[in-house]
Write an enzyme that holds these catalytic residues in place. Structure first.
Site, PDB file in Angstrom:
ATOM      1  N   ILE A 144       7.124   4.458  -1.195  1.00 25.81           N
ATOM      2  CA  ILE A 144       6.081   5.116  -1.735  1.00 25.81           C
ATOM      3  C   ILE A 144       4.643   4.548  -0.625  1.00 25.81           C
ATOM      4  O   ILE A 144       4.284   3.428  -0.408  1.00 25.81           O
ATOM      5  CB  ILE A 144       5.449   5.276  -3.533  1.00 25.81           C
ATOM      6  CG1 ILE A 144       4.717   6.477  -3.280  1.00 25.81           C
ATOM      7  CG2 ILE A 144       5.038   3.900  -4.387  1.00 25.81           C
ATOM      8  CD1 ILE A 144       4.719   6.793  -4.711  1.00 25.81           C
ATOM      9  N   CYS A 145       3.560   5.224  -0.347  1.00 25.35           N
ATOM     10  CA  CYS A 145       2.852   5.351   0.461  1.00 25.35           C
ATOM     11  C   CYS A 145       2.959   4.656   1.339  1.00 25.35           C
ATOM     12  O   CYS A 145       2.702   5.054   2.374  1.00 25.35           O
ATOM     13  CB  CYS A 145       1.559   4.356  -0.871  1.00 25.35           C
ATOM     14  SG  CYS A 145       0.082   3.934  -0.402  1.00 25.35           S
ATOM     15  N   ALA A 146       2.000   3.180   1.577  1.00 27.13           N
ATOM     16  CA  ALA A 146       2.036   2.329   2.640  1.00 27.13           C
ATOM     17  C   ALA A 146       3.800   1.904   2.897  1.00 27.13           C
ATOM     18  O   ALA A 146       4.288   1.224   3.272  1.00 27.13           O
ATOM     19  CB  ALA A 146       1.102   1.463   2.424  1.00 27.13           C
TER      20      ALA A 146
END
Length: 226
Positions: A144-146
């Site tokens: 998730i995200c980065a």
């Protein structure tokens, strides 16, 4: 032989065949119970969440919490043995280190975001080998995200469809089929999501593929998400 109901069994010690009386009623009951339990007891699904210095704590905590509510056995492994300071100064004590669980098998490996944490995970040879083994053996990887940049650093899922935190699209769209208008993307055994605000959607998707729709709906309802 006068008693045709007698049964044979072999002694492993002497490799000889002996006669014994038929199973008693109690023995038959025990056997039936044992067979029932053997056929109906399911091993719990397992998840490994990797934690590095600078991880996004919301994404970590929400993932761990939701998966445990769904009955999934969660192990939190740090890149080292020491407590982990996350991106907003929340300190978390991992259950173990990645080194100690590198030879174990998990149904899913979950990577929280956080730029600094993802930079550390991208440099981890142990994590790289673990992710490659996970992919080769066709088990789930979730980021998730980065954290999709960690996948790219270790050449995981190249060419698959994914998403990430919007600002990281330029680092990923040449290696993957990038989607930027959905909260969660699943492509086979790869699950990705966009950021802290989509962490519940991310965790519920992992729960769904491991624990099933009914259990996931129960968890979501308990959290007042539906």
């Amino acid at each position: 032989m006068s008693n045709i109901n007698r049964v044979f069994f072999r002694s492993p010690l002497f490799q000889r065949i002996y006669l014994r009386q038929p199973f008693s009623y109690k023995e038959k009951n025990y056997l039936q119970i044992h067979r029932f339990l053997a056929g109906n007891t399911k091993m719990p699904k397992t998840a490994l969440i990797v934690l590095a210095e600078g991880a996004e704590e919301m994404e970590f905590v929400i993932s761990a919490d939701v998966l445990r509510r769904a009955g999934i056995k969660v192990t939190v492994a740090g890149l080292s043995d020491k407590p982990v300071k996350c991106s907003r100064d929340v300190v978390i004590n991992p259950d173990t280190s990645l080194e100690k669980v590198k030879d174990e098998e998990f149904n899913v490996i979950v990577l929280p975001g956080g730029i600094c944490g993802c930079e550390e995970m991208s440099k981890s040879d142990i994590l790289g080998e673990l992710l490659k083994k996970q992919e080769k053996e066709e088990r789930f990887v979730a980021a998730i995200c980065a954290a999709p940049t960690v996948l790219a650093a270790h050449s995981i899922g190249l060419g698959k469809t994914l998403t990430s935190y919007p600002g990281l699209k330029p680092k990923l769209d040449s290696l993957y089929k990038y989607i930027d208008d959905q909260k969660v993307i699943q492509d086979g055994k790869l699950i990705t999501s966009r950021g802290p605000g989509t962490a519940f959607d991310f965790a519920l998707k992992i729960s769904e593929v491991l624990a099933g729709e009914e259990k996931t709906r129960e968890v979501a309802k308990g959290l007042l998400l539906i």
